[in-house]
Design an enzyme around this catalytic site. Structure first.
Site, PDB file in Angstrom:
ATOM      1  CD  GLU A 128       4.739   2.767   0.306  1.00 20.17           C
ATOM      2  OE1 GLU A 128       4.906   1.763   1.001  1.00 20.17           O
ATOM      3  OE2 GLU A 128       5.629   2.669  -0.923  1.00 20.17           O
ATOM      4  CG  MET A 270       2.315   0.005   4.912  1.00 20.30           C
ATOM      5  SD  MET A 270       3.125   0.761   3.365  1.00 20.30           S
ATOM      6  CE  MET A 270       3.975   1.874   4.144  1.00 20.30           C
ATOM      7  CD  GLU A 271       7.504   0.260   3.762  1.00 16.76           C
ATOM      8  OE1 GLU A 271       6.697  -0.559   3.647  1.00 16.76           O
ATOM      9  OE2 GLU A 271       7.882   1.220   2.975  1.00 16.76           O
ATOM     10  CG  ASN A 272       2.311   1.697   8.374  1.00 17.99           C
ATOM     11  OD1 ASN A 272       2.122   2.191   7.144  1.00 17.99           O
ATOM     12  ND2 ASN A 272       1.449   0.541   8.352  1.00 17.99           N
ATOM     13  CG  HIS A 304      10.646  -6.164   2.468  1.00 17.04           C
ATOM     14  ND1 HIS A 304      11.567  -6.316   1.139  1.00 17.04           N
ATOM     15  CD2 HIS A 304       9.729  -5.145   2.356  1.00 17.04           C
ATOM     16  CE1 HIS A 304      11.064  -5.088   0.442  1.00 17.04           C
ATOM     17  NE2 HIS A 304      10.005  -4.581   1.114  1.00 17.04           N
ATOM     18  CD  GLU A 305       6.959  -4.583   4.596  1.00 14.77           C
ATOM     19  OE1 GLU A 305       7.174  -3.604   4.532  1.00 14.77           O
ATOM     20  OE2 GLU A 305       6.621  -5.337   3.709  1.00 14.77           O
ATOM     21  CG  HIS A 308      10.802  -0.924   3.817  1.00 17.47           C
ATOM     22  ND1 HIS A 308      11.446  -0.294   3.093  1.00 17.47           N
ATOM     23  CD2 HIS A 308       9.830  -1.612   3.523  1.00 17.47           C
ATOM     24  CE1 HIS A 308      10.970  -0.718   1.738  1.00 17.47           C
ATOM     25  NE2 HIS A 308      10.073  -1.814   2.056  1.00 17.47           N
ATOM     26  CD  GLU A 327       9.366  -1.117  -1.302  1.00 18.21           C
ATOM     27  OE1 GLU A 327       9.854  -2.071  -1.220  1.00 18.21           O
ATOM     28  OE2 GLU A 327       8.511  -0.315  -0.700  1.00 18.21           O
TER      29      GLU A 327
HETATM   30  N1  B3K Z   1       6.073  -0.630   0.801  1.00 17.53           N
HETATM   31  C1  B3K Z   1       4.827  -1.453   0.827  1.00 17.53           C
HETATM   32  C2  B3K Z   1       4.142  -1.388  -0.454  1.00 17.53           C
HETATM   33  C3  B3K Z   1       3.041  -0.504  -0.457  1.00 17.53           C
HETATM   34  C4  B3K Z   1       2.317  -0.547  -1.842  1.00 17.53           C
HETATM   35  C5  B3K Z   1       1.200   0.300  -2.016  1.00 17.53           C
HETATM   36  N2  B3K Z   1       0.359   0.186  -3.066  1.00 17.53           N
HETATM   37  C6  B3K Z   1       5.272  -2.826   0.979  1.00 17.53           C
HETATM   38  C7  B3K Z   1       6.647  -3.036   0.818  1.00 17.53           C
HETATM   39  O1  B3K Z   1       7.358  -2.758  -0.060  1.00 17.53           O
HETATM   40  O2  B3K Z   1       7.185  -3.151   2.060  1.00 17.53           O
HETATM   41 ZN    ZN Z   2       9.146  -2.822   0.441  1.00 17.27          ZN
END
Ligand code: B3K
Ligand code: ZN
Length: 886
Positions: A128, A270-272, A304-305, A308, A327
């Site tokens: 992302e 990061m929420e992969n 938070h993650e 998501h 977000e």
């Molecule tokens: N979604 C990611 C943020 C990614 C930022 C990339 N430059 C973390 C978060 O907000 O959960």
């Molecule tokens: Zn986020």
């Protein structure tokens, strides 16, 4: 690096994709000096765009070496496609086809930490927003959602663990000491949620039983030396999973959920899908090495993650202008989770203090933009406080306007209606409207208009008519590209206090009966009056309780009135806020005295207020600690027309010393009582213990200003004998800010020696020193940059030293000769070539140049010009610098 003139991308130009990718099959062959990526994409014409034509297929791709390309098994030669440094263009011959490509990439030399890269000895990814295009040629946009199957192959002994999204489906050994594993993700997802990890990792495993009785395997992977610091994150994950079921009815959807901790990471986490990748600072926590604040951050980021998975992954963003869709909503969700797990009022106080200091400053600066921006050059620059924190405030206002039940109806409809889709902020609001039968058209201006609205309030009491009126006037300053603003919908939660401090029953003119003592009114016009009836005596209003809207409210409170609110307001948040307003008034008076060269005289009412807080043992300790904390220098800067750095520092330090002198016995009593409890009870990461230690530590920091030997002894005792990092780091920090040079040097040395092998603790060690406002700050930071534990290649180190100095050490950073600015600009220039995202983030303090006196403005601008002229800038740095100078 940028090779063409940077292009501005506009929301109004959005078009749905010409082609879709149904299946994505990836094979990674990881080697020490290169990686091969093979991608098979099953594609078709987007039916939504089908008009009989077959437009060119334009794939994104950067820093890729194309080795082979074929379409439907027909090998393509250089005559069949066009290649630039950002795109691969070719002409399909039918409306569905399979595209195969092989590229070579170099994760081993990727210092930007975007795409596939190495953190220490492990491979990991960050895709992302637009990092997937550095892995393979693809339609790298969130509205292209595909099913991914990923095979990873690597040397077995270096990389025993091979992970990707979804469920593991096969694995095996290869010749030459290599092995492979295949992962299949059954959920369609955009490329930005792709992840891969390969490394020598250990994991802690647990099981979570979902509300429909499915068993989910939970694994947190870390480097072997950190395996003892994972339990808190695992507990936080299980709490988050339960909370999302209970509060939102959302259940986890795969059989396995994994978190991997890496040391080199540009953000928090990061929420992969199914494979979250975290900055180790947001996973690792145990009493001896992580502070209470770090424990709370781990809990919040894990939540938070995890959240998501629904707000972001199952329902994702149509385009990056909609970033706040996932977000803002997810920050709101994690804030509510933290409020439920800990103290709701304290959480709100912390968030509001942060918002007012930092997001309000962003909203008043050259990078100001709406929650849903209209345009950008580099999307990485828009992971901002406005998109995240103000975005969360916007969702909070919807929650306030609809009530908890109405809001839940709205989110149920949103998730059900849009599951598996890529949608917009409008779709989110529409679900709220449809589920509740309300019209939020005007409310939506919060998404499109930038700037922090002001809300000026005037009162009028009519004793004979027994009415009390409040007149609200809203206005919003111009921001870049937006001169005029239309009125917002501003929910104002309020109460009216009688002379005894009780909330009066509230009945508006025209209403049949009073509706309680606390209510929400909506200010929707530029000027609007609300009249309350049956009011016998002039009340004292408590306005914008809990900060019910992200606005700057002004009401002409006197200091005695603020003291009354501090003691009596039924809203804990507003009790704190009254204290902050009182402190601001007192500090601004001191700032004025300092500027006029007068002797500083502190209004003793502040001391009286603080004395009653310290003496009242029935009060919540966390609240007492929050209320004893003076507004920060950064906040005092934000609310100044022109910030006088030296006067702000002098005034605040004078107030702190006066508090220390006047309330020494009370502070000492609270300190000793709490330190005794800390000594007697082992560390627990719970709200009650956090509160006790926070009060203990704020008391110590005041006491130390006395310079008394007995306090030094107490501080050293705490430093040496405590069992946790919260007490140890506070003791170190107050020593570092004191004049006890020998003790300071000894403590710093013993701390560094003891924790030299723990990079996260060393980050704290750097930060504490970078934040010391004693003279010579810049020289100390410069010397620390040569320390063997420091490297510009690790974002946490950059933030701990350079970031802490420029953002938290205002007197030293803003020293009059401009050396602080030069220092920051030098490192931004170096970082621009190494890691553009980090370079661009570190720039923020220089972009605020309009806040300072003319001499400093000139110096700051000169550094921005120097960066601009320094050579080939990344789009990240170029955008921030050019907009700041515009
Ligand atoms: N979604 C990611 C943020 C990614 C930022 C990339 N430059 C973390 C978060 O907000 O959960
Ligand atoms: Zn986020």
């Amino acid at each position: 690096m940028r090779t063409e003139q940077p292009k501005v991308i506009h929301l109004k130009d959005y078009q749905a994709p010409d082609y879709l990718i149904d299946e994505t099959t990836l094979t990674f062959e990881l080697h020490e000096d290169h990686t091969l990526v093979h991608a098979q994409l099953v594609m078709r014409r987007n039916p939504e765009r089908a008009d009989g034509s077959l437009p060119a297929l334009v794939l994104d791709g950067q820093q890729l070496e194309l080795l082979a390309l074929s379409m439907d098994d027909r090998e393509l030669g250089t005559a069949d496609y066009q290649l630039t440094d950002s795109h691969l263009t070719l002409q399909p011959v039918s409306d569905s086809f399979t595209l195969d490509s092989t590229v070579r990439i170099h994760p081993e030399s990727n210092t930007a930490l975007e795409g596939l890269y190495k953190s220490g000895s492990m491979f990991c990814t960050q895709c992302e927003a637009e990092g997937f295009r550095k892995i393979t040629y693809y339609l790298d946009r969130p509205d292209v959602m595909s099913r991914f199957t990923t095979t990873v192959s690597a040397e077995q002994h270096r990389y025993p663990v091979l992970l990707s999204n979804g469920n593991p489906v096969a694995s095996g050994a290869e010749e030459g000491g290599r092995h492979w594993a295949t992962w299949e993700d059954p959920f369609k997802k955009p490329a930005y949620l792709f992840a891969l990890v390969a490394g020598d990792l250990w994991c802690v495993e647990d099981v979570f039983t979902t509300m429909s009785q499915r068993e989910v395997t939970l694994r947190i992977y870390v480097e072997p030396e950190n395996i003892d610091k994972v339990q808190h994150a695992m507990d936080s994950l299980k709490k988050s999973m339960r909370w999302d079921e209970e509060v939102y009815g959302r259940e986890y959807d795969l059989d396995i959920f994994m978190i991997v901790a890496v040391n080199d990471f540009n953000m928090g986490a990061m929420e992969n899908k199914g494979l979250n990748i975290f900055n180790s600072s947001c996973v690792l926590a145990r009493a001896e090495t992580a502070t209470d604040a770090a424990h709370q951050r781990v809990e919040a980021v894990v939540a938070h993650e995890y959240f998501h998975n629904w707000s972001g992954n199952r329902v994702t963003c149509r385009d990056w202008f909609q970033l706040s869709l996932k977000e803002g909503f997810t920050v709101f969700r994690d804030a509510e989770f933290s409020a439920d797990m800990n103290s709701r009022t304290v959480k709100r106080i912390e968030d509001v203090a942060f918002l007012r200091t930092n997001q309000f400053a962003e909203d008043a600066g050259p990078m100001a933009h709406p929650v849903r921006p209209d345009s950008f050059i580099e999307i990485s620059n828009f992971y901002t406080l406005t998109v995240y924190e103000k975005g969360s405030e916007v969702v909070r206002m919807i929650h306030t306007l609809l009530g908890a039940e109405g809001f839940r109806k709205g989110t149920d409809l949103y998730f059900e209606r849009h599951d598996g889709q890529a949608v917009t902020c409008d779709d989110f609001v529409k679900a709220m409207e449809d589920a509740n039968g309300v019209d939020l058209t005007q409310f939506k201006r919060w998404y499109s208009q930038a700037g922090t609205p002001r809300l000026a309030v005037e009162e009028a009491f009519d004793a004979t008519a027994r009415t009390y009126s409040l007149t609200f006037r809203q206005s919003c300053p111009a921001t870049p590209g937006q001169a005029e603003k239309l009125p917002f919908v501003i929910p104002v939660e309020l109460g009216l206090l009688d002379a005894a401090g009780n909330d009066l029953p509230l009945r508006l003119a025209g209403e049949g009966e009073a509706l309680g003592g606390n209510r929400v009114i909506s200010v929707t016009e530029a000027e609007q009056t609300f009249t309350f009836v049956d009011i016998a005596e002039k009340p004292l209003p408590s306005l914008l309780r809990g900060l019910s809207a992200p606005v700057k409210l002004s009401f002409p409170y006197g200091r005695d009135q603020l003291m009354f609110l501090m003691q009596h307001d039924s809203d804990g948040f507003n009790r704190w806020d009254a204290g902050q307003q009182l402190s601001v008034q007192v500090l601004q008076e001191l700032i004025g005295q300092h500027q006029r060269g007068e002797a500083l005289v502190l209004d003793t009412r502040l001391l009286d207020a603080f004395r009653s807080l310290l003496e009242d043992e029935s009060l919540d300790q966390a609240m007492v600690a929050e209320m004893l904390s003076l507004p920060s220098e950064a906040y005092l800067t934000e609310i100044s027309e022109v910030a006088d750095v030296d006067a702000i520092h002098a005034a605040r330090e004078f107030a702190r010393r006066s508090i220390s002198d006047a309330l020494f016995p009370q502070l000492l009593a609270r300190y000793q009582a709490n330190r005794a409890l800390s000594r007697e009870t082992p560390y627990v990461a719970s709200a009650e213990h956090f509160a006790r230690r926070t009060l203990q530590n704020i008391a110590l920091s005041y006491l130390m200003l006395s310079g008394k030997a007995e306090v030094l002894q107490a501080c050293l005792e705490q430093f040496e004998a405590c069992d946790n990092m919260t007490e140890r780091l506070t003791a170190l920090s107050v020593l570092v800010n004191s004049g006890f040079e020998d003790e300071k040097a000894r403590a710093l040395a013993s701390f560094a020696d003891h924790f030299k092998d723990n990079p996260l603790v060393m980050d704290q060690w750097f930060s504490v020193q970078a934040g010391s406002t004693l003279p010579g700050g810049l020289e100390r930071v410069q010397a620390l940059m040569g320390h063997k534990a420091f490297t510009l290649k690790n974002p946490n180190k950059v933030r701990a030293l350079i970031g802490a100095f420029a953002n938290q050490n205002l007197v030293n950073f803003h020293r009059a000769d401009g050396a602080g600015y030069r220092f920051l600009a030098d490192h931004v220039i170096t970082l621009n070539a190494l890691n553009p995202q980090i370079a661009s983030r570190q720039l923020a303090p220089l972009t605020r140049w309009r806040k300072y006196d003319e001499a400093r403005q000139t110096l700051m601008r000169a550094e921005l010009e120097r960066i601009l002229a320094s050579g080939e800038l990344s789009s990240d740095v170029y955008e921030v610098v050019s907009k700041s100078l515009a």
